[in-house]
Scaffold this motif. Structure first.
Motif, PDB file in Angstrom:
ATOM      1  N   GLU A   8       0.853  -1.180   0.000  1.00 34.98           N
ATOM      2  CA  GLU A   8       0.000   0.000   0.000  1.00 34.98           C
ATOM      3  C   GLU A   8       0.889   1.230   0.000  1.00 34.98           C
ATOM      4  OE1 GLU A   8      -2.366   0.441   3.572  1.00 34.98           O
ATOM      5  OE2 GLU A   8      -0.645   0.014   4.855  1.00 34.98           O
ATOM      6  N   PHE A   9       0.342   2.329  -0.469  1.00 36.96           N
ATOM      7  CA  PHE A   9       1.086   3.575  -0.585  1.00 36.96           C
ATOM      8  C   PHE A   9       0.283   4.663   0.117  1.00 36.96           C
ATOM      9  CE2 PHE A   9       2.913   6.669  -4.016  1.00 36.96           C
ATOM     10  CZ  PHE A   9       3.722   7.269  -3.073  1.00 36.96           C
ATOM     11  N   ILE A  10       0.820   5.180   1.214  1.00 36.97           N
ATOM     12  CA  ILE A  10       0.146   6.195   2.007  1.00 36.97           C
ATOM     13  C   ILE A  10       0.892   7.512   1.852  1.00 36.97           C
ATOM     14  CG2 ILE A  10      -0.635   6.882   4.307  1.00 36.97           C
ATOM     15  CD1 ILE A  10      -0.395   3.838   5.034  1.00 36.97           C
ATOM     16  N   ILE A  11       0.190   8.522   1.385  1.00 35.45           N
ATOM     17  CA  ILE A  11       0.770   9.853   1.216  1.00 35.45           C
ATOM     18  C   ILE A  11       0.022  10.802   2.151  1.00 35.45           C
ATOM     19  CG2 ILE A  11       1.260  11.746  -0.373  1.00 35.45           C
ATOM     20  CD1 ILE A  11       0.874   9.697  -2.682  1.00 35.45           C
ATOM     21  N   SER A  12       0.760  11.592   2.901  1.00 39.87           N
ATOM     22  CA  SER A  12       0.137  12.603   3.746  1.00 39.87           C
ATOM     23  C   SER A  12       0.714  13.967   3.408  1.00 39.87           C
ATOM     24  CB  SER A  12       0.358  12.291   5.228  1.00 39.87           C
ATOM     25  OG  SER A  12      -0.307  13.256   6.029  1.00 39.87           O
ATOM     26  N   ASP A  13      -0.154  14.840   2.902  1.00 41.62           N
ATOM     27  CA  ASP A  13       0.244  16.209   2.606  1.00 41.62           C
ATOM     28  C   ASP A  13      -0.169  17.096   3.773  1.00 41.62           C
ATOM     29  OD1 ASP A  13       1.115  18.470   0.924  1.00 41.62           O
ATOM     30  OD2 ASP A  13      -1.003  19.004   1.141  1.00 41.62           O
ATOM     31  N   ASP A  14       0.787  17.777   4.355  1.00 46.28           N
ATOM     32  CA  ASP A  14       0.562  18.569   5.568  1.00 46.28           C
ATOM     33  C   ASP A  14       0.160  20.009   5.252  1.00 46.28           C
ATOM     34  OD1 ASP A  14       0.358  18.982   8.273  1.00 46.28           O
ATOM     35  OD2 ASP A  14       2.504  19.187   8.611  1.00 46.28           O
ATOM     36  N   CYS A  15      -0.952  20.149   4.520  1.00 43.70           N
ATOM     37  CA  CYS A  15      -1.514  21.475   4.187  1.00 43.70           C
ATOM     38  C   CYS A  15      -0.547  22.336   3.390  1.00 43.70           C
ATOM     39  CB  CYS A  15      -1.978  22.200   5.441  1.00 43.70           C
ATOM     40  SG  CYS A  15      -3.356  21.401   6.262  1.00 43.70           S
ATOM     41  N   SER A  16       0.005  21.765   2.341  1.00 45.68           N
ATOM     42  CA  SER A  16       0.915  22.527   1.484  1.00 45.68           C
ATOM     43  C   SER A  16       0.225  23.781   0.951  1.00 45.68           C
ATOM     44  CB  SER A  16       1.370  21.669   0.298  1.00 45.68           C
ATOM     45  OG  SER A  16       2.195  20.621   0.727  1.00 45.68           O
ATOM     46  N   THR A  17       1.012  24.827   0.784  1.00 45.49           N
ATOM     47  CA  THR A  17       0.483  26.072   0.242  1.00 45.49           C
ATOM     48  C   THR A  17       0.797  26.234  -1.243  1.00 45.49           C
ATOM     49  OG1 THR A  17       2.477  27.261   0.945  1.00 45.49           O
ATOM     50  CG2 THR A  17       0.615  27.226   2.481  1.00 45.49           C
ATOM     51  N   ASP A  18       1.493  25.271  -1.816  1.00 44.75           N
ATOM     52  CA  ASP A  18       1.748  25.273  -3.253  1.00 44.75           C
ATOM     53  C   ASP A  18       0.809  24.245  -3.896  1.00 44.75           C
ATOM     54  OD1 ASP A  18       2.893  22.841  -2.566  1.00 44.75           O
ATOM     55  OD2 ASP A  18       4.928  23.364  -3.212  1.00 44.75           O
ATOM     56  N   SER A  19       1.144  23.691  -5.021  1.00 44.47           N
ATOM     57  CA  SER A  19       0.250  22.755  -5.724  1.00 44.47           C
ATOM     58  C   SER A  19       0.472  21.294  -5.333  1.00 44.47           C
ATOM     59  CB  SER A  19       0.401  22.927  -7.235  1.00 44.47           C
ATOM     60  OG  SER A  19       1.732  22.652  -7.638  1.00 44.47           O
ATOM     61  N   THR A  20       1.238  21.030  -4.291  1.00 44.75           N
ATOM     62  CA  THR A  20       1.522  19.653  -3.883  1.00 44.75           C
ATOM     63  C   THR A  20       0.235  18.870  -3.623  1.00 44.75           C
ATOM     64  OG1 THR A  20       3.631  20.300  -2.903  1.00 44.75           O
ATOM     65  CG2 THR A  20       2.696  18.209  -2.174  1.00 44.75           C
ATOM     66  N   ARG A  21      -0.693  19.447  -2.893  1.00 46.61           N
ATOM     67  CA  ARG A  21      -1.940  18.757  -2.541  1.00 46.61           C
ATOM     68  C   ARG A  21      -2.730  18.381  -3.790  1.00 46.61           C
ATOM     69  NH1 ARG A  21      -5.890  19.248   2.500  1.00 46.61           N
ATOM     70  NH2 ARG A  21      -3.871  19.023   3.478  1.00 46.61           N
ATOM     71  N   LYS A  22      -2.827  19.291  -4.744  1.00 48.91           N
ATOM     72  CA  LYS A  22      -3.563  19.007  -5.985  1.00 48.91           C
ATOM     73  C   LYS A  22      -2.910  17.868  -6.762  1.00 48.91           C
ATOM     74  CE  LYS A  22      -5.899  23.309  -7.008  1.00 48.91           C
ATOM     75  NZ  LYS A  22      -6.123  24.357  -7.974  1.00 48.91           N
ATOM     76  N   ILE A  23      -1.599  17.849  -6.791  1.00 48.58           N
ATOM     77  CA  ILE A  23      -0.874  16.782  -7.489  1.00 48.58           C
ATOM     78  C   ILE A  23      -1.141  15.447  -6.806  1.00 48.58           C
ATOM     79  CG2 ILE A  23       1.424  15.891  -8.091  1.00 48.58           C
ATOM     80  CD1 ILE A  23       2.279  18.929  -8.291  1.00 48.58           C
ATOM     81  N   CYS A  24      -1.100  15.417  -5.480  1.00 45.65           N
ATOM     82  CA  CYS A  24      -1.392  14.184  -4.738  1.00 45.65           C
ATOM     83  C   CYS A  24      -2.823  13.712  -4.994  1.00 45.65           C
ATOM     84  CB  CYS A  24      -1.162  14.402  -3.242  1.00 45.65           C
ATOM     85  SG  CYS A  24       0.563  14.673  -2.788  1.00 45.65           S
ATOM     86  N   GLN A  25      -3.771  14.648  -5.022  1.00 44.70           N
ATOM     87  CA  GLN A  25      -5.166  14.291  -5.287  1.00 44.70           C
ATOM     88  C   GLN A  25      -5.331  13.715  -6.693  1.00 44.70           C
ATOM     89  OE1 GLN A  25      -6.657  18.206  -4.208  1.00 44.70           O
ATOM     90  NE2 GLN A  25      -7.723  17.336  -2.432  1.00 44.70           N
ATOM     91  N   TYR A  26      -4.603  14.255  -7.643  1.00 46.93           N
ATOM     92  CA  TYR A  26      -4.638  13.741  -9.013  1.00 46.93           C
ATOM     93  C   TYR A  26      -4.199  12.272  -9.055  1.00 46.93           C
ATOM     94  CZ  TYR A  26      -3.111  12.984 -13.821  1.00 46.93           C
ATOM     95  OH  TYR A  26      -2.908  12.439 -15.068  1.00 46.93           O
ATOM     96  N   TYR A  27      -3.097  11.959  -8.383  1.00 50.20           N
ATOM     97  CA  TYR A  27      -2.611  10.580  -8.366  1.00 50.20           C
ATOM     98  C   TYR A  27      -3.544   9.657  -7.589  1.00 50.20           C
ATOM     99  CZ  TYR A  27       1.601  11.475 -10.959  1.00 50.20           C
ATOM    100  OH  TYR A  27       2.478  11.781 -11.972  1.00 50.20           O
ATOM    101  N   LYS A  28      -4.168  10.153  -6.549  1.00 50.23           N
ATOM    102  CA  LYS A  28      -5.155   9.360  -5.802  1.00 50.23           C
ATOM    103  C   LYS A  28      -6.315   8.992  -6.722  1.00 50.23           C
ATOM    104  CE  LYS A  28      -7.837   7.699  -2.553  1.00 50.23           C
ATOM    105  NZ  LYS A  28      -7.754   6.283  -2.222  1.00 50.23           N
ATOM    106  N   GLU A  29      -6.753   9.933  -7.572  1.00 46.69           N
ATOM    107  CA  GLU A  29      -7.826   9.651  -8.528  1.00 46.69           C
ATOM    108  C   GLU A  29      -7.387   8.615  -9.566  1.00 46.69           C
ATOM    109  OE1 GLU A  29      -9.266  13.303 -10.221  1.00 46.69           O
ATOM    110  OE2 GLU A  29      -9.691  14.145  -8.235  1.00 46.69           O
ATOM    111  N   LEU A  30      -6.133   8.669  -9.982  1.00 40.46           N
ATOM    112  CA  LEU A  30      -5.622   7.700 -10.967  1.00 40.46           C
ATOM    113  C   LEU A  30      -5.442   6.306 -10.374  1.00 40.46           C
ATOM    114  CD1 LEU A  30      -2.831   9.611 -12.944  1.00 40.46           C
ATOM    115  CD2 LEU A  30      -5.105   8.955 -13.761  1.00 40.46           C
ATOM    116  N   TYR A  31      -5.059   6.224  -9.104  1.00 39.52           N
ATOM    117  CA  TYR A  31      -4.741   4.957  -8.440  1.00 39.52           C
ATOM    118  C   TYR A  31      -5.512   4.825  -7.128  1.00 39.52           C
ATOM    119  CZ  TYR A  31      -0.855   5.125 -11.729  1.00 39.52           C
ATOM    120  OH  TYR A  31      -0.094   5.203 -12.874  1.00 39.52           O
ATOM    121  N   PRO A  32      -6.843   4.814  -7.197  1.00 41.22           N
ATOM    122  CA  PRO A  32      -7.634   4.798  -5.955  1.00 41.22           C
ATOM    123  C   PRO A  32      -7.456   3.541  -5.114  1.00 41.22           C
ATOM    124  CG  PRO A  32      -9.045   4.416  -7.856  1.00 41.22           C
ATOM    125  CD  PRO A  32      -7.682   4.779  -8.382  1.00 41.22           C
ATOM    126  N   ASP A  33      -7.093   2.436  -5.741  1.00 42.40           N
ATOM    127  CA  ASP A  33      -6.922   1.188  -4.994  1.00 42.40           C
ATOM    128  C   ASP A  33      -5.518   1.029  -4.426  1.00 42.40           C
ATOM    129  OD1 ASP A  33      -9.553   0.502  -5.569  1.00 42.40           O
ATOM    130  OD2 ASP A  33      -8.986  -0.556  -7.403  1.00 42.40           O
TER     131      ASP A  33
END
Length: 127
Positions: free
Chosen positions: A37-62
């Motif tokens: 399993e792959f667990i990513i935790s974004d600690d309230c980034s103020t740049d585009s890090t969170r959006k990039i992580c959300q994009y990959y979560k949508e691509l690889y939800p499982d």
């Protein structure tokens, strides 16, 4: 029936938009013969890090579990929150700016794990 992962890959990130894509892809491209399993935790980034992580979560939800705290936890609490979300027998850590990721190697002679750049730790018990 869900298969329990053998390895939990934990990645914490904060304001690493320049590197996070490569770091995530470095984990996802690993070829393994065991579940992880792959667990990513974004600690309230103020740049585009969170959006990039959300994009990959949508691509690889499982494959990806994405932790998105509502307030900045700080590095220690973010690390422990991610650590205690892991369900694998072993844990591999990598950073959000690490672009050359290798999880583990299995010694072909013994079939045992051998450490490779990362330290695999047994998952701690929750107290």
């Amino acid at each position: 029936m869900d298969i329990k992962p053998l390895v939990s890959v934990c990645m914490i990130t904060y304001n690493q938009s320049l590197y996070i894509k490569q770091a995530i892809e470095g984990v996802l491209m690993q070829e393994t013969d065991f579940p992880f399993e792959f667990i990513i935790s974004d600690d309230c980034s103020t740049d585009s890090t969170r959006k990039i992580c959300q994009y990959y979560k949508e691509l690889y939800p499982d494959k990806i579990t994405l932790l998105l705290p509502e307030k900045n936890l700080g590095i220690s609490d973010n690390f422990y929150t991610t650590l205690f979300s892991a369900t694998g027998k072993y844990i591999a850590f990598c950073e959000g700016d690490e672009i050359d990721v290798k999880l583990i190697d299995i010694d072909p002679k013994t079939g045992k794990f051998k450490l490779s750049r990362k330290v695999l730790l047994p998952r701690p018990e929750k107290k």
